[in-house]
Design a protein around this motif. Sequence first.
Motif, PDB file in Angstrom:
ATOM      1  N   UNK A  32      58.363  77.608   8.909  1.00  0.00           N
ATOM      2  CA  UNK A  32      57.991  76.246   8.341  1.00  0.00           C
ATOM      3  C   UNK A  32      59.745  75.703   8.043  1.00  0.00           C
ATOM      4  N   UNK A  33      60.423  76.425   7.386  1.00  0.00           N
ATOM      5  CA  UNK A  33      61.721  76.229   7.090  1.00  0.00           C
ATOM      6  C   UNK A  33      62.409  76.119   8.318  1.00  0.00           C
ATOM      7  N   UNK A  34      62.327  76.697   9.397  1.00  0.00           N
ATOM      8  CA  UNK A  34      63.048  76.411  10.601  1.00  0.00           C
ATOM      9  C   UNK A  34      62.718  75.596  11.327  1.00  0.00           C
ATOM     10  N   UNK A  35      61.572  74.657  10.888  1.00  0.00           N
ATOM     11  CA  UNK A  35      60.927  73.260  11.668  1.00  0.00           C
ATOM     12  C   UNK A  35      60.057  73.603  12.764  1.00  0.00           C
ATOM     13  N   UNK A  36      59.511  74.533  12.743  1.00  0.00           N
ATOM     14  CA  UNK A  36      58.414  74.970  13.600  1.00  0.00           C
ATOM     15  C   UNK A  36      57.243  73.926  13.373  1.00  0.00           C
ATOM     16  N   UNK A  37      56.631  73.587  14.437  1.00  0.00           N
ATOM     17  CA  UNK A  37      55.328  72.568  14.394  1.00  0.00           C
ATOM     18  C   UNK A  37      54.219  73.363  13.572  1.00  0.00           C
ATOM     19  N   UNK A  38      53.250  72.797  13.237  1.00  0.00           N
ATOM     20  CA  UNK A  38      51.980  73.391  12.309  1.00  0.00           C
ATOM     21  C   UNK A  38      51.552  74.240  13.437  1.00  0.00           C
ATOM     22  N   UNK A  39      51.259  73.963  14.822  1.00  0.00           N
ATOM     23  CA  UNK A  39      50.456  74.624  15.877  1.00  0.00           C
ATOM     24  C   UNK A  39      51.383  75.715  16.120  1.00  0.00           C
ATOM     25  N   UNK A  40      52.612  75.779  16.377  1.00  0.00           N
ATOM     26  CA  UNK A  40      53.576  76.937  16.596  1.00  0.00           C
ATOM     27  C   UNK A  40      53.378  77.783  15.212  1.00  0.00           C
ATOM     28  N   UNK A  41      53.397  77.576  14.107  1.00  0.00           N
ATOM     29  CA  UNK A  41      53.303  78.660  12.894  1.00  0.00           C
ATOM     30  C   UNK A  41      52.089  79.143  12.883  1.00  0.00           C
ATOM     31  N   UNK A  42      50.944  78.489  13.119  1.00  0.00           N
ATOM     32  CA  UNK A  42      49.445  78.979  13.174  1.00  0.00           C
ATOM     33  C   UNK A  42      49.446  79.810  14.170  1.00  0.00           C
ATOM     34  N   UNK A  43      49.965  79.797  15.360  1.00  0.00           N
ATOM     35  CA  UNK A  43      49.777  80.661  16.533  1.00  0.00           C
ATOM     36  C   UNK A  43      50.753  81.828  16.109  1.00  0.00           C
ATOM     37  N   UNK A  44      51.818  81.703  15.560  1.00  0.00           N
ATOM     38  CA  UNK A  44      52.526  82.967  15.407  1.00  0.00           C
ATOM     39  C   UNK A  44      52.019  83.703  14.062  1.00  0.00           C
ATOM     40  N   UNK A  45      51.649  82.960  13.027  1.00  0.00           N
ATOM     41  CA  UNK A  45      51.002  83.638  11.956  1.00  0.00           C
ATOM     42  C   UNK A  45      49.760  84.570  12.353  1.00  0.00           C
ATOM     43  N   UNK A  46      48.719  83.949  13.026  1.00  0.00           N
ATOM     44  CA  UNK A  46      47.802  84.677  13.695  1.00  0.00           C
ATOM     45  C   UNK A  46      48.067  85.746  14.373  1.00  0.00           C
ATOM     46  N   UNK A  49      56.059 106.106  13.348  1.00  0.00           N
ATOM     47  CA  UNK A  49      54.817 105.742  12.220  1.00  0.00           C
ATOM     48  C   UNK A  49      54.392 104.111  12.561  1.00  0.00           C
ATOM     49  N   UNK A  50      53.102 104.017  12.926  1.00  0.00           N
ATOM     50  CA  UNK A  50      52.755 102.637  13.111  1.00  0.00           C
ATOM     51  C   UNK A  50      51.063 102.673  12.870  1.00  0.00           C
ATOM     52  N   UNK A  51      50.716 101.446  12.444  1.00  0.00           N
ATOM     53  CA  UNK A  51      49.327 101.372  12.330  1.00  0.00           C
ATOM     54  C   UNK A  51      48.793 101.415  10.938  1.00  0.00           C
ATOM     55  N   UNK A  52      49.622 101.188  10.032  1.00  0.00           N
ATOM     56  CA  UNK A  52      49.191 101.197   8.668  1.00  0.00           C
ATOM     57  C   UNK A  52      49.039 100.013   7.961  1.00  0.00           C
ATOM     58  N   UNK A  53      49.576  98.976   8.666  1.00  0.00           N
ATOM     59  CA  UNK A  53      49.569  97.502   8.027  1.00  0.00           C
ATOM     60  C   UNK A  53      48.332  96.741   8.529  1.00  0.00           C
ATOM     61  N   UNK A  54      47.620  96.217   7.593  1.00  0.00           N
ATOM     62  CA  UNK A  54      46.514  95.360   7.801  1.00  0.00           C
ATOM     63  C   UNK A  54      46.410  94.110   7.110  1.00  0.00           C
ATOM     64  N   UNK A  55      46.921  93.265   8.196  1.00  0.00           N
ATOM     65  CA  UNK A  55      47.036  91.833   7.436  1.00  0.00           C
ATOM     66  C   UNK A  55      45.961  90.782   8.462  1.00  0.00           C
ATOM     67  N   UNK A  56      44.758  91.362   8.919  1.00  0.00           N
ATOM     68  CA  UNK A  56      43.854  90.808   9.324  1.00  0.00           C
ATOM     69  C   UNK A  56      43.107  89.490   8.609  1.00  0.00           C
ATOM     70  N   UNK A  57      43.161  89.762   7.236  1.00  0.00           N
ATOM     71  CA  UNK A  57      42.793  88.695   6.184  1.00  0.00           C
ATOM     72  C   UNK A  57      43.372  87.616   6.477  1.00  0.00           C
ATOM     73  N   UNK A  58      44.758  87.351   7.068  1.00  0.00           N
ATOM     74  CA  UNK A  58      45.599  86.213   7.142  1.00  0.00           C
ATOM     75  C   UNK A  58      45.151  85.520   8.282  1.00  0.00           C
ATOM     76  N   UNK A  59      44.360  86.205   9.391  1.00  0.00           N
ATOM     77  CA  UNK A  59      44.135  85.390  10.405  1.00  0.00           C
ATOM     78  C   UNK A  59      43.208  84.133  10.405  1.00  0.00           C
ATOM     79  N   UNK A  60      43.670  82.865  10.859  1.00  0.00           N
ATOM     80  CA  UNK A  60      42.847  81.907  10.913  1.00  0.00           C
ATOM     81  C   UNK A  60      42.712  80.925   9.604  1.00  0.00           C
ATOM     82  N   UNK A  61      43.789  81.400   8.438  1.00  0.00           N
ATOM     83  CA  UNK A  61      43.899  80.778   7.414  1.00  0.00           C
ATOM     84  C   UNK A  61      44.698  79.633   7.622  1.00  0.00           C
ATOM     85  N   UNK A  62      44.488  78.362   7.100  1.00  0.00           N
ATOM     86  CA  UNK A  62      44.872  77.080   7.391  1.00  0.00           C
ATOM     87  C   UNK A  62      46.393  76.919   6.875  1.00  0.00           C
ATOM     88  N   UNK A  63      47.196  76.407   7.735  1.00  0.00           N
ATOM     89  CA  UNK A  63      48.704  76.335   7.236  1.00  0.00           C
ATOM     90  C   UNK A  63      48.771  75.196   6.633  1.00  0.00           C
TER      91      UNK A  63
END
Length: 170
Positions: free
Chosen positions: A94-108, A156-170
């Motif tokens: 958001x601070x870089x000026x991305x559109x809400x749609x691009x922020x949502x796509x990348x966050x998800x 090492x990989x596979x230890x992070x779980x941020x699935x709770x953030x998917x689909x959260x409105x921006x």
Amino acid sequence: MMCGITGTPGTGKSTVADELARRGYRVVHITDIVQPYVQGKDPDRDTQIIDTDRMGDEFVHFDGFVEGHFAHLLPCDKIVVLRLRPDTLAARLSARGYSKEKIRENRDAEALDVCLIETVEEYEPDEIFELDTTGKTPAACADAIEQFYRGEIPASFGTLDWSAFAGVSS
């Protein structure tokens, strides 16, 4: 040995790669070499269409780091996947000026491990290092990447779980 640094846009790839370059490593930024592989623009997603197969076939292997969103599609010996908590990522984009749609796509994409999954499909488990950059300085991230590059810390990989953030409105 060539080590790739990949991740969702905004996770810190360029900043960490610049820190590694300051430490004397050779670093190639994909944004500096991608132009010959651009095949057009996808207006629906506001993104360029890149011939990643051709880029991978033509990429010249070197000792150092290659950084960019498509680094995991290049012939690296090791690969680092930078991760960032999706709410922190959204604020950064958001601070870089991305559109809400691009922020949502990348966050998800970050919440659903898209770059990590693509990397796991291309590399062996002992070649992948997942690094959470949330709250870490570029120097601390570069320290960890250097240690992985030199074989001082294991893959090492596979230890992070941020699935709770998917689909959260921006």
